[in-house]
Design a protein around this motif. Structure first.
Motif, mmCIF file in Angstrom:
data_model
loop_
_atom_site.group_PDB
_atom_site.id
_atom_site.type_symbol
_atom_site.label_atom_id
_atom_site.label_comp_id
_atom_site.label_asym_id
_atom_site.label_seq_id
_atom_site.Cartn_x
_atom_site.Cartn_y
_atom_site.Cartn_z
ATOM 1 N N ALA A 136 0.838 -1.206 0.000
ATOM 2 C CA ALA A 136 0.000 0.000 0.000
ATOM 3 C C ALA A 136 0.873 1.257 0.000
ATOM 4 N N ASP A 180 -9.144 -7.672 3.901
ATOM 5 C CA ASP A 180 -8.499 -6.514 4.520
ATOM 6 C C ASP A 180 -7.359 -5.974 3.664
ATOM 7 N N GLU A 181 -6.494 -6.852 3.203
ATOM 8 C CA GLU A 181 -5.367 -6.422 2.376
ATOM 9 C C GLU A 181 -5.853 -5.902 1.021
ATOM 10 N N ALA A 231 -7.268 -2.429 1.523
ATOM 11 C CA ALA A 231 -6.183 -1.467 1.777
ATOM 12 C C ALA A 231 -5.461 -1.097 0.486
ATOM 13 N N GLU A 268 -7.785 1.135 -1.610
ATOM 14 C CA GLU A 268 -7.845 2.470 -1.011
ATOM 15 C C GLU A 268 -6.548 3.241 -1.239
ATOM 16 N N ALA A 269 -5.428 2.545 -1.339
ATOM 17 C CA ALA A 269 -4.143 3.199 -1.598
ATOM 18 C C ALA A 269 -4.041 3.693 -3.041
#
Length: 168
Positions: free
Chosen positions: A60, A87-88, A91, A94-95
């Motif tokens: 990320a 979750d990963e 992330a 979103e990054a």
């Protein structure tokens, strides 16, 4: 369509099978092992695959660096999640990753995602005036269809034409 692909991986040997899968369709593949190398070189490539990095950096973090840099802010990025959990994946999205594929993945899935990213990148508007979806200089064809004829379809087509004409 042939692409120039940059792969960032903590170890070259870990992504050699990925590179081998991308070579037969005619893609040029380069592997780098350090995030700073990837950020410095990425602007010259069609697509970047971020596979793994050594701590303390995270995937990320690397994607955020690429999105912050002017030359790579629009570069298509495929991130490889190390775990199949959400979750990963979230992330990484979103990054700023354009797509995420989780390990283990199949070769056809990898190739399909890369092709989809390349097609998406071609159809978006770039800052150099290239033809794209939002480009006003590009000609468009709009069709209005209905299983029945009549006033409704004609009125809709007329109103649409007037609206588009007023925009120009």
């Amino acid at each position: 369509m042939q692409l120039s692909i940059l792969i960032l991986a903590a170890e070259r040997a870990a992504v050699q099978s990925m590179a081998n899968a991308l070579t037969p369709p005619g893609h040029g593949v380069t592997i780098v092992t350090r995030p700073d190398e990837a950020v410095a070189a990425a602007a010259g490539y069609s697509l970047l695959i971020v596979d793994a990095v050594t701590p303390p950096a995270t995937l990320a973090d690397v994607v955020k660096l690429l999105r912050a840099a002017e030359g790579t802010s629009r570069l298509p990025v495929l991130a490889v999640a190390q775990t199949p959990g959400l979750d990963e994946t979230i992330a990484l999205l979103e990054a700023g990753a354009d797509d995420v594929i989780a390990k283990p993945y199949s070769e056809p899935e990898l190739l399909s995602r890369i092709e989809a990213l390349a097609l998406r990148a071609q159809s978006t508007v770039s800052g150099d005036g290239a033809k794209g979806i939002g480009n006003r200089d590009r000609h468009r064809l709009v069709s209005v269809f209905s299983p029945k004829g009549g006033v409704g379809r004609t009125t809709l087509a007329y109103n649409l034409a007037v609206s588009l004409g007023q925009q120009h």
